[in-house]
Design an enzyme around this catalytic site. Structure first.
Site, mmCIF file in Angstrom:
data_model
loop_
_atom_site.group_PDB
_atom_site.id
_atom_site.type_symbol
_atom_site.label_atom_id
_atom_site.label_comp_id
_atom_site.label_asym_id
_atom_site.label_seq_id
_atom_site.Cartn_x
_atom_site.Cartn_y
_atom_site.Cartn_z
ATOM 1 N N HIS A 64 29.017 2.331 -12.289
ATOM 2 C CA HIS A 64 28.569 3.573 -11.451
ATOM 3 C C HIS A 64 29.021 5.038 -11.408
ATOM 4 C CE1 HIS A 64 28.725 -0.254 -8.811
ATOM 5 N NE2 HIS A 64 27.739 -0.146 -9.651
ATOM 6 N N TYR A 90 25.682 2.165 -1.289
ATOM 7 C CA TYR A 90 26.337 1.422 -0.740
ATOM 8 C C TYR A 90 25.667 0.264 0.189
ATOM 9 C CZ TYR A 90 29.627 1.169 -5.223
ATOM 10 O OH TYR A 90 29.665 1.125 -6.078
ATOM 11 N N GLU A 125 35.848 5.261 -6.803
ATOM 12 C CA GLU A 125 33.953 6.496 -8.302
ATOM 13 C C GLU A 125 34.780 7.311 -7.502
ATOM 14 O OE1 GLU A 125 31.106 4.349 -6.910
ATOM 15 O OE2 GLU A 125 31.122 1.965 -8.413
#
Length: 404
Positions: A85, A95, A137
């Site tokens: 990602h 998201y 992330e």
């Protein structure tokens, strides 16, 4: 923490996901791209057309439902997904979009079986998963941005050199257009390269292993041209890079990512096992190992024949200069002009059982990269020969140990 009711409802969907998971994810992608076509620029449309992405997502959704009581066994997979990602530039704001279309797809595909309670349960489960990935992330984005020579997002690089390595593999030497420093990276990691594909009217990302060790001068990728074969269309991006991108052209890159890399905190031998273009991360590992010295290295490579064998001369020259490096090359179908004992050592497929006296070394780590079937065969062979699982490392693309 999810409630018992939520976990029970999610687990109850496991049989449906096992039977209809790909139909669900296929509907999801169609729906999302219809309502948010800008996201096509973030997804490999070749994988969309082949169905690979739909299958990978279906497997991931099923695994999450099966482990909803205790998702901790999925953490290594989540870390791998997070690397992908970050390499693609997926951010926290994406998201909610994905969640909206996933929940809508569950309702639309399952129909009356997807009541309000089930949709709410999946909304809670997805929210927890999204928060977990966003946290991982964000840490990776911060690490990339704060590293010396690092950056976050896309950075333009100019092609400083283009070199044919075989009949089907070309290397691109890339230098930052801004003249700034290059980051260090772990040999074995990859970058994402983005280029506009006029045929599709989209910018398309592709991930390529870095094929040379960190050097402060350039980043190198080595790309195999994917030709049409057996009903499979030609690779759009690989052909575009081979045919259209020349010295002086600009490509956009994200910072290096990936959880397949050389373990530099270990001191035993390193055995590098590859097939085809799978040797690209091994080239970066090999460069680092030889520069640092001190470790015995075995380099095993399989190719169809000499015309498909990239970097063979370079590796032979390295072996001549570095006595700790020994190499073994197999050609599946050697050509008449391929010289045994120079270009390759034996014909046929690579068989570690035949080479166990040469390839199996005490305290060694084994690194494998190549087509999915090849990696599975080498992994299973090593395990059968008594190598511990934590000493076997292999590149994983998508949801399995193989990518175009």
């Amino acid at each position: 923490m999810l409630s018992e009711q939520t976990r029970s409802l999610v687990k109850a969907t496991v049989p449906v996901l096992q039977q209809h998971g790909v139909a669900l994810t296929s509907h999801f992608y169609r729906r999302m791209f219809e309502h948010n076509p800008e996201l096509k620029n973030l997804f490999n449309q070749g994988h969309q057309h082949s169905g690979q992405q739909q299958q990978a997502l279906a497997g991931a959704v099923l695994a999450y439902a099966q482990h909803i009581d205790d998702p901790s066994p999925l953490l290594p997979v989540l870390i791998r997904v997070a690397h992908k990602h970050v390499s693609l530039g997926i951010r926290a704001e994406h998201y909610p979009i994905v969640g909206k279309h996933l929940l809508a797809s569950i309702r639309e595909v399952l129909g009356e079986a997807a009541g309000d309670d089930l949709i709410q349960a999946w909304a809670e489960a997805y929210s927890l998963l999204a928060d977990t990935l966003i946290g991982i992330e964000n840490g990776m984005y911060g690490e990339s941005a704060n590293a010396a020579g690092g950056w976050s997002g896309w950075r333009p690089f100019r092609v400083a050199r283009k070199e044919a390595e075989s009949e089907e593999i070309v290397s691109f030497y890339l230098q930052p257009c801004d003249g700034g420093a290059l980051p260090g990276f772990r040999p074995g990691q990859y970058v994402t390269v983005k280029r506009f594909v006029a045929e599709w009217g989209l910018s398309q990302p592709r991930q390529y292993s870095l094929s040379d060790a960190p050097n402060g001068e350039y980043l190198r990728i080595s790309v195999k041209r994917e030709d049409a074969a057996e009903g499979k269309p030609a690779g759009r991006m690989s052909n575009l890079l081979h045919r259209e991108v020349q010295v002086g052209d600009v490509l956009e890159l994200t910072a290096p990512q990936g959880d397949f890399f050389l373990h530099e905190d270990r001191y035993g031998p390193a055995v590098l096992i590859s097939a085809g273009v799978g040797q690209t991360p091994m080239q970066a590992m090999l460069g680092r190992l030889l520069k640092r010295g001190g470790r015995e290295v075995r380099f095993l490579h399989a190719a169809r024949h000499g015309g498909a064998h990239a970097m063979g001369l370079k590796v032979r020259q390295l072996a001549e200069r570095h006595p700790q490096l020994r190499i073994h090359v197999r050609y599946e179908t050697p050509r008449a002009q391929d010289v045994r004992g120079i270009d390759y050592h034996a014909a046929g497929r690579l068989d570690l059982a035949e080479l166990k006296e040469w390839a199996l070394l005490p305290d060694a780590d084994y690194y494998i990269c190549g087509p999915l079937g090849f990696m599975r065969a080498q992994r299973d062979s090593l395990r059968g020969l008594g190598v511990a699982a934590d000493r076997i490392h292999y590149e994983v693309f998508g949801s399995n140990p193989g990518d175009d």
